[in-house]
Design an enzyme around this catalytic site. Structure first.
Site, short mmCIF file in Angstrom:
data_model
loop_
_atom_site.label_atom_id
_atom_site.label_comp_id
_atom_site.label_asym_id
_atom_site.label_seq_id
_atom_site.Cartn_x
_atom_site.Cartn_y
_atom_site.Cartn_z
N THR A 62 -3.45 3.73 1.33
CA THR A 62 -4.35 3.95 2.52
C THR A 62 -5.34 4.78 2.23
O THR A 62 -5.08 6.13 1.64
CB THR A 62 -3.82 4.24 3.80
OG1 THR A 62 -2.85 3.13 4.24
CG2 THR A 62 -4.93 4.31 4.81
N SER A 70 0.65 3.44 10.37
CA SER A 70 1.51 4.56 9.88
C SER A 70 1.93 5.81 11.10
O SER A 70 1.26 5.92 12.01
CB SER A 70 0.66 5.55 8.97
OG SER A 70 1.08 6.71 8.59
N ASN A 113 2.51 8.79 10.65
CA ASN A 113 2.39 10.14 10.04
C ASN A 113 0.83 10.65 10.30
O ASN A 113 0.57 11.80 10.10
CB ASN A 113 2.38 10.19 8.59
CG ASN A 113 3.91 9.74 8.19
OD1 ASN A 113 4.80 10.30 8.91
ND2 ASN A 113 4.24 8.98 7.25
N ASN A 154 8.99 9.36 4.31
CA ASN A 154 7.73 9.83 4.06
C ASN A 154 6.88 10.39 5.08
O ASN A 154 6.97 9.79 6.25
CB ASN A 154 6.85 8.92 3.02
CG ASN A 154 5.84 8.26 3.80
OD1 ASN A 154 4.78 8.78 4.14
ND2 ASN A 154 6.34 6.92 3.96
N LEU A 177 1.61 3.26 -2.90
CA LEU A 177 2.04 3.48 -4.04
C LEU A 177 0.92 4.07 -4.79
O LEU A 177 0.99 5.26 -5.40
CB LEU A 177 2.90 2.58 -4.67
CG LEU A 177 3.48 2.83 -6.18
CD1 LEU A 177 4.76 3.81 -5.71
CD2 LEU A 177 3.92 1.84 -7.00
N ASN A 188 5.12 -1.85 8.64
CA ASN A 188 4.98 -0.57 8.03
C ASN A 188 6.37 0.16 8.16
O ASN A 188 7.27 -0.60 8.63
CB ASN A 188 3.89 0.26 8.75
CG ASN A 188 3.41 1.49 8.16
OD1 ASN A 188 3.91 2.03 7.29
ND2 ASN A 188 1.91 1.40 8.11
N GLY A 204 11.65 -3.22 3.05
CA GLY A 204 13.12 -3.37 2.50
C GLY A 204 13.39 -4.38 1.53
O GLY A 204 14.64 -4.77 1.20
N MET A 231 3.75 11.62 4.22
CA MET A 231 2.65 11.99 3.55
C MET A 231 1.25 12.35 4.20
O MET A 231 0.56 13.20 3.85
CB MET A 231 2.30 10.81 2.32
CG MET A 231 3.48 10.23 1.65
SD MET A 231 4.24 11.75 0.62
CE MET A 231 2.97 11.67 -0.76
N ALA A 233 0.95 -1.09 -0.18
CA ALA A 233 0.04 -0.09 -0.05
C ALA A 233 0.80 1.09 0.12
O ALA A 233 2.23 1.36 0.55
CB ALA A 233 -1.11 0.06 1.24
#
Length: 336
Positions: free
Chosen positions: A86, A175, A177, A111, A64, A246, A297, A113, A62
Site C-alpha cells: 500500500t 488494514s 494498523n 504485522n 510485499l 486483509n 492463508g 507495519m 499487496a
C-alpha cells in the site's frame, strides 16, 4: 530448488531484516540479465476479470513490494499479476520496530507495519521502469496523520497519480494498523468514499482515455450484517471488484504460540478458513455482480482451489510465499 536453504538462513534473522536483505538482492537483479536466477517457467492459464486479461489467476498480494522496487524480478517467478503498495500520498516511516513477527508453528505472520512506504511519487517512478508483462495492481491508502474524515482526499490524490500506470487500483480500507481506517468500511463513510472514487475514476477515464478498474479490499473480521451492507454498497456504486480479505485481529487459532499476543494483523495459514468463509458469503451476496479476488492463508494448491470453489475468480499469495517460496507459484499455476 534453493529456497529451503535460503529460508533456513533468513529465518535466523529478524523478519523485517530478512525482508530487507531479500529485497536488496532482488533490487540488484531486477531489470538485469541476472533475473534468470529467479525466473521459472509456468503454463499460461488465461483469465478475464474486471475487463482485464490475466495470463494466469495467481497474483502477489499487496504489502510485499510496497514501493514497486522489484516488480520484474517477482514477475519472473511466474505471477499472473502483482499488486504493489500500500502506498500513501506522502512518505511515512510506519509504526515503531519491531513490527513484524513470525508465528512459525502456525505458518503465520503478525504485522503492525503501518503503511511504511516512500510515497506515491516514488512508486510511480519505479512503475514507469517495469517491463512486467502481467497485470499490475496498485494498492492505495491514507497517511496515518490524515484525519479519517479527510481520508478520501488521500485516496483521490493517489488515484490521480497512479491511474495512468495501473492495470487496476486497489482501495485499502481494511488494514488494522492505521487508526480509524477500518471505519471507512461501514455505512455513510463507505458510501461517501465510493461515490468520490467513482467520480474520480470517471474523470480520469476521460483524461487518459482508458478505463482502469477499481477493487476494494475488505477485512475478514466482519459480521453477517456488515458483509451484506458492504456488498450492497459495492454493487450500488458499480465498483469493479472486491479483494477478500486483509489480515485478521482474531487470535483464537494461535493461542499459546510464540508472539500470539503481539498487536497487529495476522496472516498466513491461521487466516485460511475465515477468509474463505468471507469469500463464500460474499459470493452468495454478490451473485456474480462483481468478481472476487481471494487472498488469505493460501499455502498450497488445495488452498487456492478452495478459494476459487468459494467464489474467487483470482487468488493472491503473500505469507504462503514467504514460508514456501517460488515453488508455490509453480505448483498453483500448473495445476489450478
Amino acid at each position: 530448488m534453493f529456497y529451503p536453504v535460503i529460508k533456513k538462513a533468513l529465518f535466523q534473522l529478524d523478519p523485517e531484516r530478512a525482508h530487507e536483505l531479500t529485497f536488496q538482492q532482488l533490487r540488484r537483479i531486477t531489470n538485469t540479465p541476472f533475473e534468470f536466477l529467479v525466473r521459472q517457467s509456468v503454463p499460461t492459464k488465461p483469465v478475464t476479470c474486471m475487463g482485464l486479461s490475466f495470463k494466469n489467476p495467481l497474483g502477489l498480494a499487496a504489502g510485499l513490494d510496497k514501493d514497486g522496487e522489484c516488480i520484474d524480478a517477482l514477475g519472473a517467478m511466474g505471477f499472473g499479476f502483482i499488486e504493489v503498495g500500500t502506498v500513501t500520498p506522502r512518505p511515512q516511516s510506519g509504526n515503531d520496530k519491531p513490527r513484524l513477527f513470525r508465528v512459525v508453528e502456525a505458518e503465520g505472520l503478525i504485522n503492525r507495519m503501518g503503511f511504511n512506504n516512500k510515497g506515491v511519487d516514488s512508486l510511480v517512478e519505479n512503475v514507469k521502469k517495469t517491463r512486467f508483462g502481467g497485470v499490475l495492481g496498485i494498492n492505495i491508502g491514507k497517511n496515518k496523520d490524515t484525519p479519517v474524515e479527510q481520508g478520501k482526499d488521500d485516496y483521490l490524490i493517489c488515484m490521480d497519480k497512479v491511474y495512468a500506470h495501473a492495470g487496476y487500483i486497489a482501495i485499502n480500507i481494511s488494514s488494522p494498523n492505521t487508526p480509524g481506517l477500518r471505519s471507512l468500511q461501514y455505512g455513510e463513510a463507505l458510501d461517501d468514499l465510493l461515490l468520490a472514487i467513482k467520480n474520480k475514476q470517471a474523470e480520469l477515464k476521460e483524461r487518459h482515455q482508458k478505463y482502469v478498474p477499481v477493487a476494494v479490499k475488505i477485512a475478514p473480521d466482519l459480521s453477517e450484517e456488515e458483509l451484506i451492507q458492504i456488498a450492497d454498497s459495492l454493487v450500488r456504486h458499480n465498483i469493479d471488484g472486491v479483494i477478500a480479505t486483509n489480515t485478521t485481529l482474531d487470535r483464537k487459532l494461535i493461542q499459546g504460540l510464540n508472539h500470539c499476543g503481539q498487536t497487529g494483523g495476522l496472516s498466513g495459514r491461521p487466516l485460511q478458513t475465515s477468509s474463505t468463509e468471507i469469500i463464500r458469503r460474499l459470493s452468495q451476496e454478490l451473485a456474480g455482480r462483481l468478481p472476487i479476488i481471494g487472498v488469505g492463508g493460501i499455502d498450497s494448491l488445495v488452498a487456492a482451489r478452495e478459494k476459487m470453489a468459494a467464489g474467487a475468480s483470482l487468488v493472491q499469495i503473500y505469507s504462503g510465499f514467504i514460508f514456501h517460496g517460488p515453488r508455490l507459484i509453480k505448483d498453483i499455476v500448473t495445476h489450478i
